[in-house]
Design a protein around this motif. Sequence first.
Motif, short mmCIF file in Angstrom:
data_model
loop_
_atom_site.label_atom_id
_atom_site.label_comp_id
_atom_site.label_asym_id
_atom_site.label_seq_id
_atom_site.Cartn_x
_atom_site.Cartn_y
_atom_site.Cartn_z
N UNK A 127 0.81 -1.21 0.00
CA UNK A 127 0.00 0.00 0.00
C UNK A 127 0.85 1.27 0.00
N UNK A 128 2.08 1.20 0.53
CA UNK A 128 2.93 2.37 0.56
C UNK A 128 3.44 2.79 -0.79
N UNK A 129 3.06 2.07 -1.84
CA UNK A 129 3.53 2.38 -3.18
C UNK A 129 2.61 3.33 -3.93
N UNK A 130 1.57 3.85 -3.27
CA UNK A 130 0.60 4.67 -3.99
C UNK A 130 0.28 5.94 -3.21
N UNK A 131 0.20 7.03 -3.95
CA UNK A 131 -0.01 8.35 -3.36
C UNK A 131 -1.50 8.60 -3.11
N UNK A 132 -1.81 9.20 -1.97
CA UNK A 132 -3.18 9.60 -1.67
C UNK A 132 -3.52 10.87 -2.45
N UNK A 133 -4.39 10.74 -3.42
CA UNK A 133 -4.77 11.90 -4.24
C UNK A 133 -5.54 12.92 -3.42
N UNK A 134 -6.29 12.45 -2.41
CA UNK A 134 -7.01 13.39 -1.54
C UNK A 134 -6.01 14.26 -0.78
N UNK A 135 -4.94 13.63 -0.25
CA UNK A 135 -3.92 14.39 0.47
C UNK A 135 -3.24 15.38 -0.47
N UNK A 136 -2.94 14.93 -1.70
CA UNK A 136 -2.26 15.80 -2.67
C UNK A 136 -3.09 17.03 -3.01
N UNK A 137 -4.42 16.88 -2.97
CA UNK A 137 -5.30 18.02 -3.28
C UNK A 137 -5.77 18.74 -2.02
N UNK A 138 -5.29 18.29 -0.85
CA UNK A 138 -5.63 18.94 0.41
C UNK A 138 -6.99 18.59 0.95
N UNK A 187 -2.93 5.34 2.55
CA UNK A 187 -2.11 5.72 1.41
C UNK A 187 -1.07 6.78 1.77
N UNK A 188 -0.12 6.97 0.87
CA UNK A 188 1.05 7.81 1.10
C UNK A 188 0.67 9.28 1.28
N UNK A 189 1.09 9.87 2.42
CA UNK A 189 0.87 11.29 2.69
C UNK A 189 2.20 12.02 2.65
N UNK A 190 2.94 11.84 1.59
CA UNK A 190 4.24 12.51 1.44
C UNK A 190 4.65 12.43 -0.01
#
Length: 413
Positions: A83-94, A104-107
Amino acid sequence: MAVKLVERNIVTQHKRNRGFRPLPSKTKVCSYWLKGRCNRSPCRFLHAELPLQNASHRKVSASTLPEGHVASNTMKERDGLKLGDRLCRHWASGTCTKGDKCLFQHSWSRGEGFSLLATLERHEKGISGIGYPSGSDKLYSGGKDGVVRIWDCHTGQCSNKVDVGSEVGSIICKDQWVFIGLQNVVKAWNTQTAAAFDLKFTAGLVYCFAVKGDLLFAGCQNGHILVWRGSSPSSPPQLITSLEGHTSVVVSMVVGANRLYTGSLDGTIRVWDIDTLGCITSFKGHMDAVMSLICWDEYLLSGSLDRTIKVWGGSSPGARTLEVVYTHKEENGVLALNGVHDKERNPILLASCNDDTVHMYELPTFVERGRIFSNWEVGVVQVADACPIFFTGDGSGILKVWKVTGVLKGSVL
């Protein structure tokens, strides 16, 4: 023979054929919903994250997760899916509200030994070239928006922009020179004398450059490699020949020792003698486009849309032919390669893939040391020659500056 594929649509079509097939409508999350902008009711895509509550009864694959949704590095593995291989799109958009409970990844990165220094956001379209002249305090970036931006390395601000009139295909810097590849022209700028020249030709867009001594090589849309020889800082380089042999667009090249290596959408790698400018050999390197080439010690590394990175070596010093000594398999197509050294002088390979990530591998083991995440494909990875800095440029026009802590050398090359 006229080239049938035009400009960036060439590479885009290859990507579509290699892992970019859309999921069935009800197994794909609506990208507009993820950004809070979908106004369709009903929408043929999902307005929810794909359920994981039944994961214990089935094996989870990457394709069952929301597209581009990368997991937290605190989650190591769940039913075979890292699961650490994928970015959280929600986090990326705030917009992510799950905090530490998000899977998902928050970095923008994971791993140690490197950090993000700056994010430069001014290009309106994808970045296709980055250049950092040795000893300069200016950074050059060019994109599909037809603009070259010049950044002040002290302030991080855009100090100047030049509308070059068409899409930028590639940028390379050599000493005081900045070369910008466009459609049927290379712009040559001398940063010390302010001299500027247009090197015109009829070979289409320039996708890649290499420099050796006073020779400038440019890989073109029609499959040719144009060669110029420089004379002085006050006069333009002179076109001396065109190297032919590739049957499709030349998208990658690198100089190693006294040889020029070139890669093409035709899947082949060609080897040219720098002194005679004759072709020494050619071979089928990959099953798809050879997107990137770099040299490491006595080896040649090639990255392809066929989802492999291959390490090539000669059977003996000075051998005319190369053979594969190792093949590293990726889950996605490879777009760009480059390299740095860590504080212990271990070479680190930077490998950008078309799943919006840049992998950092220790050579020669290919043990992953870290990973960079992006909202878009990172098409350009450039290393500064004289300092522990590297740059990434993505398809949205964002340029990021990264620092490798404790680096002793600036490049693998």
